[in-house]
Design a protein around this motif. Sequence first.
Motif, PDB file in Angstrom:
ATOM      1  N   TRP A   1       0.841  -1.182   0.000  1.00  0.00           N
ATOM      2  CA  TRP A   1       0.000   0.000   0.000  1.00  0.00           C
ATOM      3  C   TRP A   1       0.885   1.245   0.000  1.00  0.00           C
ATOM      4  O   TRP A   1       2.010   1.226   0.507  1.00  0.00           O
ATOM      5  CB  TRP A   1      -0.918   0.018   1.222  1.00  0.00           C
ATOM      6  N   PHE A   2       0.350   2.356  -0.546  1.00  0.00           N
ATOM      7  CA  PHE A   2       1.140   3.582  -0.612  1.00  0.00           C
ATOM      8  C   PHE A   2       0.216   4.795  -0.600  1.00  0.00           C
ATOM      9  O   PHE A   2      -1.002   4.683  -0.801  1.00  0.00           O
ATOM     10  CB  PHE A   2       2.011   3.593  -1.874  1.00  0.00           C
ATOM     11  N   ASP A   3       0.808   5.961  -0.361  1.00  0.00           N
ATOM     12  CA  ASP A   3       0.075   7.224  -0.404  1.00  0.00           C
ATOM     13  C   ASP A   3       0.069   7.751  -1.838  1.00  0.00           C
ATOM     14  O   ASP A   3       1.140   8.031  -2.389  1.00  0.00           O
ATOM     15  CB  ASP A   3       0.740   8.266   0.500  1.00  0.00           C
ATOM     16  N   PRO A   4      -1.103   7.918  -2.455  1.00  0.00           N
ATOM     17  CA  PRO A   4      -1.135   8.412  -3.832  1.00  0.00           C
ATOM     18  C   PRO A   4      -0.907   9.918  -3.940  1.00  0.00           C
ATOM     19  O   PRO A   4      -0.649  10.439  -5.027  1.00  0.00           O
ATOM     20  CB  PRO A   4      -2.541   8.039  -4.298  1.00  0.00           C
ATOM     21  N   GLY A   5      -1.019  10.631  -2.821  1.00  0.00           N
ATOM     22  CA  GLY A   5      -0.804  12.077  -2.794  1.00  0.00           C
ATOM     23  C   GLY A   5      -0.004  12.465  -1.572  1.00  0.00           C
ATOM     24  O   GLY A   5       0.813  11.686  -1.092  1.00  0.00           O
ATOM     25  N   ASN A   6      -0.225  13.670  -1.060  1.00  0.00           N
ATOM     26  CA  ASN A   6       0.452  14.095   0.157  1.00  0.00           C
ATOM     27  C   ASN A   6       1.948  14.298  -0.049  1.00  0.00           C
ATOM     28  O   ASN A   6       2.772  13.910   0.779  1.00  0.00           O
ATOM     29  CB  ASN A   6       0.204  13.071   1.285  1.00  0.00           C
ATOM     30  N   TYR A   7       2.340  14.938  -1.163  1.00  0.00           N
ATOM     31  CA  TYR A   7       3.751  15.198  -1.446  1.00  0.00           C
ATOM     32  C   TYR A   7       3.959  16.683  -1.739  1.00  0.00           C
ATOM     33  O   TYR A   7       3.132  17.316  -2.395  1.00  0.00           O
ATOM     34  CB  TYR A   7       4.236  14.357  -2.634  1.00  0.00           C
ATOM     35  N   SER A   8       5.064  17.202  -1.249  1.00  0.00           N
ATOM     36  CA  SER A   8       5.437  18.589  -1.534  1.00  0.00           C
ATOM     37  C   SER A   8       6.738  18.590  -2.336  1.00  0.00           C
ATOM     38  O   SER A   8       7.616  17.761  -2.106  1.00  0.00           O
ATOM     39  CB  SER A   8       5.626  19.386  -0.240  1.00  0.00           C
ATOM     40  N   ILE A   9       6.833  19.523  -3.278  1.00  0.00           N
ATOM     41  CA  ILE A   9       7.988  19.602  -4.173  1.00  0.00           C
ATOM     42  C   ILE A   9       8.516  21.032  -4.192  1.00  0.00           C
ATOM     43  O   ILE A   9       7.747  21.976  -4.344  1.00  0.00           O
ATOM     44  CB  ILE A   9       7.629  19.163  -5.603  1.00  0.00           C
ATOM     45  N   SER A  10       9.805  21.187  -4.016  1.00  0.00           N
ATOM     46  CA  SER A  10      10.468  22.478  -4.155  1.00  0.00           C
ATOM     47  C   SER A  10      11.757  22.250  -4.944  1.00  0.00           C
ATOM     48  O   SER A  10      12.106  21.122  -5.259  1.00  0.00           O
ATOM     49  CB  SER A  10      10.763  23.109  -2.789  1.00  0.00           C
ATOM     50  N   ARG A  11      12.432  23.342  -5.237  1.00  0.00           N
ATOM     51  CA  ARG A  11      13.662  23.222  -6.013  1.00  0.00           C
ATOM     52  C   ARG A  11      14.846  23.688  -5.200  1.00  0.00           C
ATOM     53  O   ARG A  11      14.794  24.728  -4.547  1.00  0.00           O
ATOM     54  CB  ARG A  11      13.559  24.038  -7.299  1.00  0.00           C
ATOM     55  N   ASN A  12      15.909  22.895  -5.212  1.00  0.00           N
ATOM     56  CA  ASN A  12      17.168  23.275  -4.581  1.00  0.00           C
ATOM     57  C   ASN A  12      17.941  24.133  -5.587  1.00  0.00           C
ATOM     58  O   ASN A  12      18.440  23.621  -6.586  1.00  0.00           O
ATOM     59  CB  ASN A  12      17.957  22.008  -4.215  1.00  0.00           C
ATOM     60  N   HIS A  13      18.005  25.427  -5.332  1.00  0.00           N
ATOM     61  CA  HIS A  13      18.582  26.329  -6.322  1.00  0.00           C
ATOM     62  C   HIS A  13      20.095  26.179  -6.442  1.00  0.00           C
ATOM     63  O   HIS A  13      20.664  26.490  -7.495  1.00  0.00           O
ATOM     64  CB  HIS A  13      18.208  27.772  -5.989  1.00  0.00           C
ATOM     65  N   ARG A  14      20.751  25.699  -5.390  1.00  0.00           N
ATOM     66  CA  ARG A  14      22.193  25.551  -5.476  1.00  0.00           C
ATOM     67  C   ARG A  14      22.582  24.408  -6.408  1.00  0.00           C
ATOM     68  O   ARG A  14      23.467  24.550  -7.256  1.00  0.00           O
ATOM     69  CB  ARG A  14      22.794  25.323  -4.091  1.00  0.00           C
ATOM     70  N   TYR A  15      21.905  23.269  -6.238  1.00  0.00           N
ATOM     71  CA  TYR A  15      22.264  22.083  -7.027  1.00  0.00           C
ATOM     72  C   TYR A  15      21.340  21.840  -8.213  1.00  0.00           C
ATOM     73  O   TYR A  15      21.665  21.044  -9.094  1.00  0.00           O
ATOM     74  CB  TYR A  15      22.284  20.850  -6.132  1.00  0.00           C
ATOM     75  N   GLY A  16      20.187  22.480  -8.231  1.00  0.00           N
ATOM     76  CA  GLY A  16      19.280  22.337  -9.358  1.00  0.00           C
ATOM     77  C   GLY A  16      18.352  21.143  -9.296  1.00  0.00           C
ATOM     78  O   GLY A  16      17.558  20.935 -10.211  1.00  0.00           O
ATOM     79  N   ASN A  17      18.418  20.345  -8.231  1.00  0.00           N
ATOM     80  CA  ASN A  17      17.555  19.171  -8.125  1.00  0.00           C
ATOM     81  C   ASN A  17      16.227  19.533  -7.471  1.00  0.00           C
ATOM     82  O   ASN A  17      16.095  20.565  -6.793  1.00  0.00           O
ATOM     83  CB  ASN A  17      18.246  18.070  -7.306  1.00  0.00           C
ATOM     84  N   LEU A  18      15.231  18.687  -7.678  1.00  0.00           N
ATOM     85  CA  LEU A  18      13.970  18.816  -6.960  1.00  0.00           C
ATOM     86  C   LEU A  18      14.142  18.261  -5.548  1.00  0.00           C
ATOM     87  O   LEU A  18      14.957  17.367  -5.313  1.00  0.00           O
ATOM     88  CB  LEU A  18      12.855  18.054  -7.677  1.00  0.00           C
TER      89      LEU A  18
END
Length: 336
Positions: A187-204
């Motif tokens: 089983w897993f959570d289909p939602g409940n995720y937050s996303i931002s960007r790391n400006h130093r390294y460029g990764n999410l």
Amino acid sequence: MKAWQTYRLRLQRKRWRLRALRKRRELGCVVDRTARLRPADILVFTTLRNEAARLPHFLAHYREMGVAHFLVVDNGSDDGGAELLAEQPDVSLWRSEASYKRARFGMDWMNWLLRRHGHGHWCLTVDPDELLVYPFCDTRPLKALTDWLDASSIRSFGAMLLDLYPKGPIGARPFAPGGDPLEIACWFDPGNYSISRNHRYGNLWIQGGPRARMFFADAPWRAPALNKIPLVKWDRRYTYVSSTHMLLPRGLNFVYDEWGGEKTSGLLLHTKFLDSFSDKAREELQRRQHYAASAEYKAYAAGLEAEPELWCRWSERYINWRQLEMLGLMSRGNWA
């Protein structure tokens, strides 16, 4: 990015590479079969401790995908896992009794082995409780994906970590050594995720899922990061910075399309939550070998006292990669 920032990242990359060169002395070779490697082989790199119960399925999962060789660092296991690995014809094994924490949580060891043996190969760096799925993984081997990435001049492939858990208390169903963890943790959570960007390294930077809502409900910004870049066409100049969350050079971290489209991506099915999780959490809390003075395992230990159930009415049962794509958790991008 400004020139001075680029220069600082270049110096940092050089420092991590030199550190890995120094830390290679902590690795003792148990069995080295890397002379058998062929130029087109896809390789798996992993660091582990006391994961004997998971290893048969872990090896089978990646062998079925077409992985040719496993390069493993055993960090002081005493459960027989090292002996099992040493017997496998497609495994090269090193052992270290040194501090996992002082090796930057094993990444110094991984960076050295990647530099020494991974150059020119597609390399998948994962933990034993992480099972990769990607678009068409039920019909196409991993080499079909890496061939397409090569043809598209793409050097790295992102995969979010998806926490899987059982229905009912975590320890209610025993996991048989060698079994398929997805039969229990499904089983897993289909939602409940937050996303931002790391400006130093460029990764999410991705957080959320059951660990955020259950163990870090009062401070979700402290929840573990779920963003990963596990699959890379390795070059000896590269280096992982923090686990497999981000790399240098910085361009390897752009595994998403900042213009609003979607790049091809996968998921790492994370099967941490089996009946052994409570004992593992207590052990790691005592060892204090994890990030931020083992703050993550302190949260686990506190939360586990109430015998929590991660399942909730919004949970989804895992079926296949197509379901995950429909939910927006991964994408085939323009790989048809």
